[in-house]
Every structure is written in C-alpha cells, then in structure tokens.
Design an enzyme around this catalytic site. Structure first.
Site, short mmCIF file in Angstrom:
data_model
loop_
_atom_site.label_atom_id
_atom_site.label_comp_id
_atom_site.label_asym_id
_atom_site.label_seq_id
_atom_site.Cartn_x
_atom_site.Cartn_y
_atom_site.Cartn_z
N ASN A 159 64.27 -0.56 79.23
CA ASN A 159 65.67 -0.48 79.67
C ASN A 159 66.66 -0.67 78.52
OD1 ASN A 159 64.79 -3.15 79.63
ND2 ASN A 159 66.05 -3.77 81.35
N GLU A 163 60.40 -13.08 80.14
CA GLU A 163 61.73 -12.72 80.62
C GLU A 163 61.48 -11.66 81.68
OE1 GLU A 163 64.44 -11.47 81.51
OE2 GLU A 163 65.67 -10.93 79.80
N CYS A 186 67.83 -6.75 83.79
CA CYS A 186 67.30 -7.94 84.49
C CYS A 186 68.43 -8.77 85.09
CB CYS A 186 66.46 -8.76 83.53
SG CYS A 186 67.31 -9.07 81.98
N GLU A 188 64.99 -16.27 75.07
CA GLU A 188 65.31 -15.44 73.92
C GLU A 188 66.63 -15.97 73.37
OE1 GLU A 188 63.71 -11.04 75.14
OE2 GLU A 188 65.69 -11.63 75.83
O1 TXE Z 1 57.74 -3.03 83.74
P1 TXE Z 1 56.42 -3.46 83.04
P2 TXE Z 1 58.02 -1.69 84.57
C1 TXE Z 1 60.94 -5.54 86.02
C2 TXE Z 1 61.72 -4.78 87.05
C3 TXE Z 1 60.96 -3.52 87.21
C4 TXE Z 1 59.56 -4.05 87.11
C5 TXE Z 1 58.55 -3.03 86.71
O2 TXE Z 1 61.68 -5.48 88.27
O3 TXE Z 1 61.16 -2.90 88.44
O4 TXE Z 1 59.63 -5.04 86.11
O5 TXE Z 1 59.03 -2.27 85.61
C6 TXE Z 1 53.90 -3.62 79.43
N1 TXE Z 1 49.41 -6.10 79.95
N2 TXE Z 1 61.41 -5.35 84.67
O6 TXE Z 1 56.85 -1.20 85.31
O7 TXE Z 1 55.28 -2.63 83.50
C7 TXE Z 1 54.49 -2.22 79.49
O8 TXE Z 1 53.68 -1.31 78.79
C8 TXE Z 1 50.27 -6.06 78.92
C9 TXE Z 1 62.35 -6.31 84.20
O9 TXE Z 1 58.65 -0.75 83.66
O10 TXE Z 1 56.32 -4.93 83.14
C10 TXE Z 1 55.85 -2.47 78.85
O11 TXE Z 1 55.71 -2.49 77.43
N3 TXE Z 1 51.41 -5.35 78.92
C11 TXE Z 1 62.54 -6.22 82.74
C12 TXE Z 1 56.22 -3.87 79.35
O12 TXE Z 1 55.00 -4.44 79.79
C13 TXE Z 1 51.72 -4.66 80.03
C14 TXE Z 1 62.46 -4.92 82.09
C15 TXE Z 1 57.20 -3.86 80.53
O13 TXE Z 1 56.71 -3.00 81.54
C16 TXE Z 1 50.87 -4.67 81.15
C17 TXE Z 1 61.43 -4.07 82.66
C18 TXE Z 1 49.68 -5.43 81.08
N4 TXE Z 1 48.81 -5.50 82.10
C19 TXE Z 1 60.99 -4.31 83.93
N5 TXE Z 1 51.44 -3.90 82.11
C20 TXE Z 1 63.69 -7.05 82.25
N6 TXE Z 1 63.55 -8.37 82.36
O14 TXE Z 1 64.68 -6.54 81.73
C21 TXE Z 1 52.59 -3.44 81.61
N7 TXE Z 1 52.78 -3.88 80.34
#
Ligand code: TXE
Length: 496
Positions: free
Chosen positions: A153, A251, A285, A460
C-alpha cells in the site's frame, strides 16, 4: 512475457541471476503487466541469509563508526530526494494510487533516512548507578541479520522507514517487498550502494509471501522480523519465530474510528471524514473506516458527506486531477463488493457508491462508498482495506468512546472537536497506538507508530524503532573490589 523488464533480487551489491520462477507485477489501474521479479526459492533464501550473516560478522557495517552510518544514510536521503519524480511514477504505476498522493508522500521519505542517520550519530549509551567502585556502561549493539516483510500500500515509505532504522543501528537487512508492488524497493539497492553502503548490507529478495516470505521468516539465523501486513500473516510466521526465539515487530490491520463532535462546523467535519477515509482508496492501516458522528450534527453531516463523496474524482491515477485511484487487485474489488453485500443484508443503508467501476473498461476500481450501519455489524468490526466506510450515529460523547473502543483493533483514531477539554478527555480514553486530535494520517519519522490489541506490537519510527533494532550490552568495570571471596576469614567480602 518476453520484452517485459525482469528485475532480479539485489544481493551482495548486484542484481543476482534471475530465478527460474517469476512473479508478474500488474498495474492495477490498467491491468497491464509491467514487469517481473524473482519468485525466490528456499535454497536461495537460505544462501542469502548465510551470506548476510557472514557480512554482519565481517563487521564492515555492524562495526562501522556512527559517523559513517550517518554519512551513508544522509547521502542516501540526498540521492533519493533527487530521484523522487522517477520513484513517484513507478509507485503510481504499481499501486494505482493517484500521482497527487504519491508526490506528497514520496517527497517526505528522505526524512526517514535523515532522522535515523542522525539518531545513529547522536545516540549515547548510559552509565548506571551501580553500587561501589564499579562503572557499569550500557551500550547498544546491532542485532544481526533482520528480515523485513513489507506491504504494497505504501511500498517505498514502509520499506524505507524499516530499512533506515535497521541500518542506522548497524544491522544487515534482508527485505522482502510485497509481490504486488516490489519495483520501487528493488531500486533502493543501487541507490544505497551509491551512497556508500557496503555490499551485502541491504539484500532485497522478492517472491510470494506464502513461499519466499515464509522461507525467510522460518530461518533460525534471523535476529528480528519486522512485518507490516495482515493478522493472518503474523499468525503464519509467529510459531516458527517463537521457537527460534526471534522477536517480531508487527504492524497489522486497523479499524480506525473518526470521532466527530458537534462543536465542529459541518463542512469541516465532512472534510475531515473525506481525508481520513479515502486517502489511498482506504487502503492504509489507519484508514478512518468508522465515522462515529454525534447525533447533533448527524443529519446535515450525512447530507453534505453524500454530495462530497459522489463528487470525488475517481480515475486514471496518472492524471493530476484524479482524487481516487484504483485498489490493488481484482481480489480487493471482490472483497469490497462482498463487504457491501453483507452490510446491506445486515440492515445497512447504502448512502453512496457500492459498486466496482473502471476506466475505459479496465482496472481494479471501486466507488467510494459510505454505508450507515450499527456497531457490531460485519462492516463495523472487520477491516475492508478499501474505500467502503461505516457510518455510525452516536448519541453522546460516552457513546462515541464506547463504540470507538469496541474493536479488536487499536491502531489509529482521530478526535475532531473545537472543545479543548473534550479533545483531551476523549483522546485519553481511546484505546489506540496513535490518536490524532483534529488531524488524521499525520506521520513523522520521530513519532512512534504502531498499534495495540490485534493491530500489532512494537513500533516503527522514533527512538523506539531505533532501539528495537539494538540489544543492550551491560559492561561492568570493577576498579576497587578485590577478588578475595575464598580467602580465609575475610570480612565484608562482596560477590554480587
Ligand atoms: O497482506 P499480506 P495482504 C492487512 C489488510 C489487508 C490484509 C491482507 O487488512 O486486507 O492485511 O493484505 C508477506 N510469511 N494489511 O494480503 O499478505 C507478503 O508477501 C511471510 C495491513 O496484501 O500480509 C507481503 O510482503 N510473509 C497492512 C506482506 O506479507 C508473508 C498492509 C504483506 O502481505 C506471508 C497490508 C507468510 N506466510 C495489508 N504471507 C498495513 N498495516 O498497512 C504474506 N506475506
């Protein structure tokens, strides 16, 4: 796929040989594939971590003078500042966020490098009031090889804030950007090299989270994991990290309440809500995803909000007049639509929006949407991570506080009022890691950022982030206590 640029991992100061498997990166506003990156295998991840560990132990960066770390991070800030337009274009292309937002956001990112570089230069150890003729110094050392898992994002902002803190403290960083928007982070490798960062200190490794991210986080040689992502991702990585005794900063999601009180001019309240709710198409977030509006301004507020939201300019993110860009993926459009369906089935009233849309038949767009609902509804409780906002009418200040805190999340919250006492009273009662009074989204490298409850742990930004990338070493220097404990018949011998 031929002809598309492939950007391979940045390892040991160069782009590595391309991996056999690749990930396509899609412009979500046009659906065009704009490049490919590596889908890094477990064997390659393991080899990178081993090499990173060797780099840490060689000490070229981990034992560098604070003044050198300051100089490198400051130079990186200057280089980044000079290249902002190029990064803005790329960030807009891979996220679908309006160029207007990316210009404003990226212009400030060098400040994170300057702040943490400065912190490295001025951070001092401590001397404790240790009893007796003893000097006890507390010094901070880097942790080792740290893994950073970053999202799509705010790809460059979030990666830079984590990288800056970790490098300032002397760590070796392995960062895995999101597979959905990895391109801007990949450009940081050569930028830091030009700034003078020793090769092998910043490794940029791409791939799917469920594979590459998991391989990275399961590695026992890591000294810390710093994740910005979903709760499910935290839960996926936490068990192995716990067994390997690796601390995690997380986070995660949020459901930020925007508390709007009657002392506000209605027009001002509506502007506050628009700003809190629709930046980044609601994909942050701290998105103000719950508008908690006091009943005394509710009706005029809703009327004005509806007309302003309907007038928001959704469209091509590269057009400077566009106010709302795309969301990140088709899955995200589907998730927004499913939230709208469930909200309406639960008795919610659709005020405006509610449908997928497009630009010239292409792109993952969703109309800015407001739905009047009730506390406890799916939309009030769960994170959409898109432009679908819950509107809740509240009867009193106490009611607003109660609804605000009735959430599994506790990351951001904003309180909007012209009543000074009320501002302090309400801010004090709200459970959230960050509370803004008469503001939202405000962020600074010096200001700790992180949530409570299911929104995560650790911070952070700020001294907190810097220190979380260090470990405290206590050195006890005795200049007057003789080692006479086992001598015969010694009085007042001290062993502790
Ligand atoms: O996030 P992911 P997604 C929240 C928000 C969103 C939800 C899912 O609610 O709807 O998360 O979003 C890595 N082991 N936020 O699917 O999958 C992935 O490759 C290690 C809030 O996009 O959590 C990426 O680099 N790493 C947030 C990172 O995690 C893994 C911003 C984030 O992706 C993994 C994004 C695993 N098993 C989503 N699975 C904020 N706080 O701003 C995924 N990843």
């Amino acid at each position: 796929m031929s002809g598309l640029p492939h950007i391979s991992n940045w390892v040991d100061g160069t782009h590595a040989l391309p991996a056999a498997e690749r990930v396509e990166v899609i412009n979500p506003a046009t659906e065009a594939v704009i490049g490919t990156v590596d889908a890094t295998s477990r064997a390659t991840v393991d080899a990178i971590i081993q090499e990173s560990l060797a780099s840490f132990r060689r000490g070229r960066w981990s034992r560098a003078e604070a003044s050198e770390r300051y100089a490198v991070l400051s130079k990186a800030a200057a280089l980044l500042r000079a290249r902002i337009p190029e990064f803005v274009e790329l960030e807009t292309e891979q996220t679908g966020r309006p160029v207007r937002e990316m210009r404003a956001q990226l212009a400030r990112i060098p400040e994170w490098l300057e702040y943490f570089g400065s912190l490295a230069r001025v951070h001092a150890g401590q001397v404790t009031p240790f009893k007796g003729p003893v000097v006890n110094t507390l010094t901070r050392q880097p942790l080792g090889v740290v893994a950073q898992i970053t999202p799509w994002n705010h790809p460059l902002l979030i990666a830079t804030k984590k990288i800056a803190a970790a490098l300032a403290a002397g760590n070796v960083v392995v960062v895995k950007p999101s597979e959905l928007a990895p391109l801007s982070v990949l450009r940081l490798g050569s930028l830091f090299q030009e700034a003078g960062l020793p090769d092998g200190t910043l490794q940029i490794v791409c791939g799917y989270g469920r594979d590459t991210g998991r391989f990275l986080c399961e590695h026992p040689a890591l000294a810390k994991i710093d994740l910005t992502g979903g709760l499910a991702t935290y839960r996926a990585i936490a068990p192995a990290a716990a067994l390997n005794m690796i601390p995690i900063t997380a986070e995660l999601g949020g459901k930020a309440p925007v508390c709007l009180f009657p002392s506000l001019d209605v027009d001002h309240a509506v502007k506050a809500a628009l700003f809190a709710s629709f930046i980044a198409s609601g994909q942050t977030c701290v998105t103000g995803s719950r508008l908690l509006v006091h009943q005394d301004i509710y009706d005029p507020f809703v009327a004005r909000l509806e007309s302003r939201v309907r007038a928001l300019r959704v469209g091509d993110p590269t057009d400077v007049h566009t106010q709302i860009g795309s969301v990140i993926s088709r899955a995200s459009v589907d998730r927004c639509a499913a939230f709208v369906d469930r909200a309406v089935k639960e008795g919610g009233r659709l005020i405006c929006g509610g449908k997928p849309t497009d630009v010239d038949g292409k792109g993952f767009f969703f109309q800015p949407t407001v739905i009047e609902t009730h506390p406890g509804s799916d939309l009030s409780c769960n994170e959409v991570f898109g432009p679908v906002i819950a509107l809740l009418k509240c009867s009193s200040e106490e009611h607003i506080v109660q609804v605000a805190n009735d959430s599994a999340f506790a990351l951001g919250a904003s309180v909007w009022t012209n009543d000074f006492s009320q501002a302090h009273r309400v801010a004090d009662k709200i459970e959230a890691g960050i509370v803004w009074i008469n503001g939202h989204h405000l962020n600074d490298p010096s200001s700790p950022w992180g949530g409570f409850k299911e929104s995560g742990m650790g911070k952070e930004n700020g001294l907190e982030a810097f220190e979380s990338y260090t470990k405290v070493k206590s050195t006890v220097i005795n200049y007057g206590i003789p080692p006479t404990w086992f001598d015969d018949e010694i009085e007042n011998a001290r062993y502790g």
